[in-house]
Design an enzyme around this catalytic site. Structure first.
Site, short mmCIF file in Angstrom:
data_model
loop_
_atom_site.label_atom_id
_atom_site.label_comp_id
_atom_site.label_asym_id
_atom_site.label_seq_id
_atom_site.Cartn_x
_atom_site.Cartn_y
_atom_site.Cartn_z
CB SER A 169 -0.94 0.01 1.21
OG SER A 169 -0.21 -0.11 2.42
CG ASP A 208 -0.79 4.61 9.27
OD1 ASP A 208 0.33 4.87 8.79
OD2 ASP A 208 -1.56 3.75 8.79
CG HIS A 247 -0.19 3.51 5.10
ND1 HIS A 247 -0.71 2.89 6.21
CD2 HIS A 247 -0.19 2.57 4.10
CE1 HIS A 247 -1.02 1.63 5.91
NE2 HIS A 247 -0.71 1.42 4.65
#
Length: 210
Positions: free
Chosen positions: A9, A184, A187
């Site tokens: 991601s 976070d 990311h």
């Protein structure tokens, strides 16, 4: 020159998958900043592909490498992976222990070099900061430093390019706050993605094409 970004991601970052020609095919992360820099200078010289998929671990990258990497025959392959292999273990007990992770990475590298002997591979250092997703179990997330050491060792062993990132992100977090770098703890926010892209471009310009 065809450049392919491969990972989870952190590389994906909401990319649109329908076409590599759509405005957001690069996503919102560091590949987008790299693409903007390179394509603004010489759009005819580069083809840039993002093949990050959120939630992937190293085994996922190995499983889909023929379709998402080899079939595209990139000149430069940039890989960033590792944090989910730890995160899945922390949350579900289904992560990838370090010895297996190293074996998988070796397989991915060796099989890719056998298929694409002239490809230039950039191994990006996996990283973590304290944040909403990591703070409560940060001592476990710190295992990423061991995975990063293996990534560096493999890059050196196979004479590839290694991109260190952890210290750069640590320094950036001290200046502007960790949440502005990795929102976070995992990311990248815009500032974090930009920081990663600038380090990537520095390596690319000085060593890969320099």
């Amino acid at each position: 020159m065809k450049i392919l970004f491969y990972g989870d991601s952190i590389t994906d970052m909401c990319r649109i998958r329908e076409s590599d020609d759509t405005p957001h095919a690069y996503g919102l992360g560091y590949p987008n900043f790299v693409a903007g820099e390179l394509l603004a200078k010489n759009p005819q010289a580069y083809e840039i592909i993002n093949r990050g998929i959120g939630g992937n671990v190293l085994a996922d990258l190995y499983a889909r490498i023929k379709a998402d990497v080899w079939n595209h025959t990139p000149d430069v392959l940039s890989i960033l992976i590792g944090i989910n292999d730890i995160w899945r273990e922390i949350d579900f007990g289904s992560g990838t222990e370090l010895p297996r992770w190293e074996k998988l990475y070796r397989m991915l590298i060796e099989d890719t070099l056998a298929r694409l002997p002239n490809v230039k591979i950039i191994i990006m250092e996996p990283f973590v900061l304290r944040g909403t997703a990591t703070q409560a179990k940060f001592s476990q997330f710190e295992q990423i430093y061991e995975y990063a050491a293996v990534a560096k060792k493999l890059a050196e062993e196979y004479k590839m390019y290694f991109l260190p990132l952890q210290q750069k992100l640590n320094d950036a977090a001290k200046r502007v706050g960790a949440a502005r770098i990795l929102y976070d703890g995992v990311h990248p926010d815009s500032a974090g993605a930009y920081t990663i892209a600038q380090e990537w471009l520095k390596l690319f310009n000085e060593k890969v094409v320099g």
